[in-house]
Design an enzyme around this catalytic site. Sequence first.
Site, PDB file in Angstrom:
ATOM      1  N   GLU A  49       0.885  -1.165   0.000  1.00  0.00           N
ATOM      2  CA  GLU A  49       0.000   0.000   0.000  1.00  0.00           C
ATOM      3  C   GLU A  49       0.923   1.214   0.000  1.00  0.00           C
ATOM      4  O   GLU A  49       1.774   1.351   0.890  1.00  0.00           O
ATOM      5  CB  GLU A  49      -0.891  -0.027   1.245  1.00  0.00           C
ATOM      6  CG  GLU A  49      -2.047   0.925   1.200  1.00  0.00           C
ATOM      7  CD  GLU A  49      -3.138   0.525   0.194  1.00  0.00           C
ATOM      8  OE1 GLU A  49      -3.998   1.377  -0.057  1.00  0.00           O
ATOM      9  OE2 GLU A  49      -3.124  -0.600  -0.350  1.00  0.00           O
ATOM     10  N   ASP A  60      -4.258  11.152   8.258  1.00  0.00           N
ATOM     11  CA  ASP A  60      -2.975  10.673   8.757  1.00  0.00           C
ATOM     12  C   ASP A  60      -2.526  11.408  10.005  1.00  0.00           C
ATOM     13  O   ASP A  60      -2.705  12.613  10.140  1.00  0.00           O
ATOM     14  CB  ASP A  60      -1.902  10.807   7.670  1.00  0.00           C
ATOM     15  CG  ASP A  60      -2.131   9.833   6.533  1.00  0.00           C
ATOM     16  OD1 ASP A  60      -2.506   8.683   6.835  1.00  0.00           O
ATOM     17  OD2 ASP A  60      -1.965  10.209   5.368  1.00  0.00           O
TER      18      ASP A  60
END
Length: 268
Positions: A49, A60
């Site tokens: 990924e 994030d």
Amino acid sequence: MNPYAQLFSRLDAVNQGAFVPFVMLGDPTPELSLAIVDALVAGGADALELGIPFSDPVADGPTIQGAALRAFESHTTPDDCFELLGRIRAKYPQLPIGLLVYANLVYVRHIDGFYEKCQQAGVDSVLVADVPVQMCAPYKAAADKFGIDSIFIAPPNGDAETLKQVAELGSGYTYLVSRAGVTGAETKAGMPVDGLINTLREFNAPPALLGFGISEPAQVREAIAAGAAGAISGSAVVKIIETHHQNPEHMLTRLKEFVEGMKAATNR
């Protein structure tokens, strides 16, 4: 059979789950990120990924934001990332490769143009982190047009209707989020998730990979025991890069060892 279906079939035959590491392309430099991919694959990564650096990564935490900053500091552009993806695909023709990106990165190239670029680079799947399944229609249409799997996040607090849409529209795998919030190894995955996995199964969703807060082998074992097809680890991998990127040889050894330990935990 698509690359993810082939992967899960092969792993099921040997009673294993999948371990999928996440790293940011271009972190800490484009050339070193290729060496990092080699270390991850050598350690036993079942798929990759990969991120493209973005200036406002809302899903994030600080570790992966730091990875994007290092990539920016080495002047990594989206075009550089697609060039790296092409090189990774040429070296590992059978390895499932997924992108985890943000909508602006897709939109700025025009949605069709982005997915066409993904197809040309050999990308198998795209997860657009800030586009919920309810708003995915133009992205899903472009992905289908260019033969790219659409990955959707199954949120820990998702209602039955959301999970049904994730199951019906997703392909490749389902990204099962173990807890609310942003990515980060500092906050552990919130178990249990077996109820969510059972619901996704009832809706015939693609196999679930558990992500967010996966940083140690015990969590991989728990995920697989709960019925997940495997686990994704991003911040814990990127933390190794953050800590050791000034000493590349040591960093690559540590990355390989980390993946070996996480992969060993996928045995059922």
